[in-house]
Design an enzyme around this catalytic site. Structure first.
Site, PDB file in Angstrom:
ATOM      1  N   GLN A 125      30.778  11.850  59.522  1.00  0.00           N
ATOM      2  CA  GLN A 125      30.945  10.467  59.973  1.00  0.00           C
ATOM      3  C   GLN A 125      29.954  10.158  61.092  1.00  0.00           C
ATOM      4  O   GLN A 125      29.906   9.041  61.579  1.00  0.00           O
ATOM      5  CB  GLN A 125      32.358  10.269  60.538  1.00  0.00           C
ATOM      6  CG  GLN A 125      33.476  10.425  59.544  1.00  0.00           C
ATOM      7  CD  GLN A 125      34.829  10.358  60.240  1.00  0.00           C
ATOM      8  OE1 GLN A 125      35.255  11.300  60.897  1.00  0.00           O
ATOM      9  NE2 GLN A 125      35.505   9.233  60.108  1.00  0.00           N
ATOM     10  N   HIS A 145      28.212   7.135  57.648  1.00  0.00           N
ATOM     11  CA  HIS A 145      27.955   5.966  58.488  1.00  0.00           C
ATOM     12  C   HIS A 145      26.476   5.801  58.835  1.00  0.00           C
ATOM     13  O   HIS A 145      26.123   5.073  59.751  1.00  0.00           O
ATOM     14  CB  HIS A 145      28.802   6.038  59.771  1.00  0.00           C
ATOM     15  CG  HIS A 145      30.285   6.014  59.492  1.00  0.00           C
ATOM     16  ND1 HIS A 145      31.230   6.410  60.401  1.00  0.00           N
ATOM     17  CD2 HIS A 145      30.972   5.648  58.387  1.00  0.00           C
ATOM     18  CE1 HIS A 145      32.434   6.278  59.865  1.00  0.00           C
ATOM     19  NE2 HIS A 145      32.306   5.830  58.640  1.00  0.00           N
TER      20      HIS A 145
END
Ligand code: ZN
Length: 235
Positions: free
Chosen positions: A89, A109
């Site tokens: 992430q 992300h």
């Protein structure tokens, strides 16, 4: 080291040793030991905001932030053939900087050092030299903002490897943001063992085969050392 923790670390090493398809999943918690703030940890950005406190200052510029022993432990696993895939992430580039092979990572992300083509999704280093992708598409920051959709290729790979794995290890994520929270669910439904290293609570704690609340740097490098011993590789 306390005996209980010692046994758990041994058990993690054993699980890695037995695993044919280990997948790791990392969140901001792995980078706090490099001096970056996390979001939902005890001293995280959002936790502090909820208490009306400002984020803690990072203390140094991004390009001087370096990978820590947790990142390097994952690189060791890669060298030992014990990393089939890494889902992250984080946008801080510390996994790639530490030596993870680009084809083994999905950055859900994005990555603050990379641009992405709006048309074909190919990513490029942001060195200021390229304005357009060879396909003609426009290059934009690869970092995903709130409300934007996640990169399809990375997301697809993350789901695929979560379903294929037999050991899913969560490192430094509280697993509250979707689709992050979907990955361990996919892994569990496919019959994988779940291991969680995170200081704060997660919604998956009750399903974890092993649960560590200690600092990542106090657990993961030791587990890798034990794994090497199990593999007959003495240091
Ligand atoms: Zn393109």
């Amino acid at each position: 080291m306390d005996k209980h923790l010692d046994q758990k670390i041994q058990s993690l090493a054993q699980s890695l040793y037995e695993s044919r398809y280990p997948v790791m999943f990392t969140g901001a918690g792995i980078s706090t030991e490099s001096g970056l703030p996390d979001f939902r940890g005890p001293d995280g950005v959002w936790t502090r905001r909820d208490k009306g406190l400002p984020p803690r200052p990072m203390g140094k510029p991004w390009d001087r932030v370096n990978p820590n022993s947790g990142h390097y432990a994952i690189v060791e696993l890669q060298k030992l053939g014990k990393l089939k895939f890494l889902i992250s992430q984080n946008i801080d580039n510390l996994h790639l900087k530490s030596g993870i092979r680009p084809e083994l990572i999905a950055e859900l992300h994005g990555n603050m050092t990379k641009l992405r083509c709006k048309r074909c999704e190919q990513t490029y280093d942001n060195d200021g030299e390229m304005a357009k992708c060879p396909c003609g598409g426009r290059l934009v920051s690869s970092v995903v903002d709130f409300g934007q959709s996640l990169p399809e290729r990375d997301l697809g790979l993350a789901y695929e490897h979560s379903r294929l794995c037999d050991l899913f290890t969560v490192i430094g994520s509280s697993l509250v943001v979707t689709p992050a929270a979907e990955m361990p669910k996919e892994a569990l439904m496919a019959g994988a063992k779940l291991v969680i290293l995170n200081q704060g609570e997660t919604p998956f704690d009750g399903y974890a085969h092993l649960r560590f609340r200690e600092k990542i740097g106090d657990v993961l490098p030791r587990a890798v050392k034990r794994l090497k011993r199990l593999m007959g590789l003495y240091e």
